[in-house]
Design an enzyme around this catalytic site. Structure first.
Site, short mmCIF file in Angstrom:
data_model
loop_
_atom_site.label_atom_id
_atom_site.label_comp_id
_atom_site.label_asym_id
_atom_site.label_seq_id
_atom_site.Cartn_x
_atom_site.Cartn_y
_atom_site.Cartn_z
N ASP A 126 16.45 110.14 87.16
CA ASP A 126 16.93 108.91 86.52
C ASP A 126 16.30 108.78 85.15
O ASP A 126 15.16 108.36 85.01
CB ASP A 126 16.58 107.70 87.38
N ASP A 327 24.96 110.36 77.71
CA ASP A 327 24.54 109.91 79.03
C ASP A 327 24.71 111.03 80.05
O ASP A 327 25.83 111.27 80.51
CB ASP A 327 25.36 108.69 79.43
#
Length: 520
Positions: A126, A327
């Site tokens: 993450d 991203d």
């Protein structure tokens, strides 16, 4: 000193430099990671009795694409909830930005080994959150299915000879006010996903990484992470059943800790292959021949944003200025107008193939029928010119989708967005992307994840969506750590000013010596 004497000395230096061949150059410490629907993640989950509702989607099927775009939409919905004049709370990865990140809801997972002797965990990656945490031996801190099967993995500090408690006076201890009843520093991480959190206390222990060599060298570094005693929300629904590996920009993330200890520079690189395997390399600042552009790092909402100035689609070029987020936690690329309309319509105008009829199962607007003899269709190339002049090439703009047995379509894998522009993982495939937080630079170069010194792109001409598939390296679990024997494990040392992890290497020195030897 005469030139007659200087010349032989330079010759000897040249011979030594060439003979050394940069052999002492330490490769960046790295981790291998896997896509959520890859075979290693599936094997790990099934071995522990964890199944996805509806089963595992077949790679390249309409269900597979739908699952990934659903993942992206949940993340985007959460991002759009920022409201007001504040930037949306869109994080660099799926983890902090999803309304519900259940059922292996992160996009990438990695095997990490910590402690002495080493214990291995399958953790969610993450880059939108910071703390690395593992479930400690506790009740109610792992998904019920894992707990019931007895297959849950726990980190137990007392079982590791290198584990140390983090005291309350540590610079990393943000909850000092809660230290009145304990000498150990507590932590609590609250995530955007509804009612999702992790809390426990901080520990230090060794993390094992490997170099990117033909014969990988195992490295160890003393790092800080959370010993998770209470997990809530999506973490109890198997979003991150074995822990979370935070890669954000805060000082408590692993890249930041490695940098603060002087072990690596404050940067990392990621590469993605079509078969679901990738690598993250800590301290990698790229090479002198990579393309780059200024990186806008938002410390409040840790997104990595760049600015585009021109778009090229085949033989068409236009000036167009817009910002886009990079991203790695988004599967596909999402563009708002006018960029979306220009790219898709210009692309379509240069494709000579039958356009597939609108299909509710497919999220992409521009798809084309493939005949039984076709792997893909001839398509125009797409590239983005960035601020500073760097040219970002899209190596693989399409997605082959199996819509039914023996029937395939090729789609331009861009989804129309209402507002946000997001370069997703599909546009990064075949590249090594460098996030240099020291220099605030995003860099990239065509790269093959399986060839550490290659600049060749990955093969994209394959109907079988597994695509490029050489012999994949096995998931490593350093056997040298078993039984507490670290004899063949190298301790990472602080870098000197001539860091071997910097972008330059001995090639320039050797070239200079050659020139001097010729001139003298």
């Amino acid at each position: 000193m005469s030139s007659q004497l200087l010349h032989p000395l330079l010759f000897l230096l040249l011979v030594g430099a060439v003979a050394g061949g940069g052999g002492g150059r330490l490769k960046a410490p790295s981790l291998e990671f896997h896509h959520r629907f890859s075979s290693p993640v599936q094997r790990w989950a099934e071995a522990r009795g964890h199944v996805l509702p509806g089963g595992w989607p077949e790679h390249g099927s309409a269900d597979y694409v739908a699952a990934l775009t659903g993942h992206d939409r949940r993340r985007a919905l959460s991002a759009a909830g920022g409201g007001g004049d504040k930037p949306p709370p869109l994080t660099f990865s799926e983890g902090n930005a999803t309304l519900k990140v259940s059922n292996l809801g992160f996009l990438h997972y990695a095997l990490v080994t910590v402690g002495t002797p080493g214990q291995t965990f399958m953790v969610a990656l993450d880059t939108g959150s910071d703390l690395f945490w593992l479930p400690c031996q506790c009740d109610g801190c792992t998904p019920p299915a894992l707990a019931a099967s007895g297959s849950a993995s726990f980190y137990i500090p007392s079982m590791s000879s290198t584990s140390q408690a983090v005291p309350c006076n540590s610079e990393f201890c943000e909850l000092r006010k809660e230290c009145s009843t304990t000498s150990q520093c507590p932590y609590k991480m609250v995530y955007v996903s509804a009612d999702t959190s992790s809390s426990g206390f901080l520990v230090e222990d060794v993390l094992y990484l490997s170099t990117e060599d033909a014969l990988p060298q195992i490295l160890k570094a003393q790092i800080l992470f959370g010993c998770g005693q209470i997990q809530t929300g999506s973490f109890l629904d198997a979003a991150a059943p074995n822990g979370l590996f935070g890669l954000g920009i805060d000082m408590i993330s692993i890249p930041s800790i490695l940098s603060q200890k002087g072990l690596t520079s404050n940067s990392f690189a990621m590469c993605f292959s079509r078969d679901g395997i990738g690598r993250i390399s800590f301290g990698d600042q790229g090479r002198s021949d990579h393309e780059e552009t200024p990186l806008d790092v938002n410390p409040q909402h840790p997104t990595y944003t760049i600015s585009i100035t021109k778009i090229t689609v085949g033989n068409s070029l236009t000036d167009m200025e817009f910002s886009t987020i990079f991203d790695t936690g988004t599967s596909f690329t999402y563009l708002a107008d006018p960029a979306y309309t220009y790219i898709t319509q210009t692309f379509h105008a240069q494709v000579h193939a039958n356009r597939h009829a609108a299909d509710s199962r497919i999220p992409f607007e521009y798809c084309y029928d493939l005949s039984s003899s076709e792997d893909r269709i001839q398509t125009p190339s797409i590239s983005l010119r960035t601020v500073g002049g760097g040219l970002f090439p899209v190596i693989d703009e399409g997605q082959v989708i199996s819509i039914q047995q023996h029937e395939y379509v090729y789609c331009l894998a861009i989804v129309k967005s209402a507002k946000l522009n997001i370069i997703g993982q599909n546009f990064m495939t075949g590249l090594r992307v460098v996030f240099d937080r020291d220099r605030k630079i995003l860099g990239w170069k065509k790269f093959n994840c399986y060839d550490t010194d290659s600049s060749n792109p990955l093969s994209v001409n394959s109907r079988n969506s597994s695509g490029f598939s050489p012999s994949a390296p096995e998931n490593y679990s350093p056997q040298e750590t078993k039984g507490g024997n670290p004899a063949s494990v190298t301790q990472l040392r602080p870098l000197s000013n001539s860091s071997p992890l910097m972008w330059y290497d001995s090639l320039a020195l050797r070239f200079l010596l050659v020139i001097l030897a010729i001139l003298l």
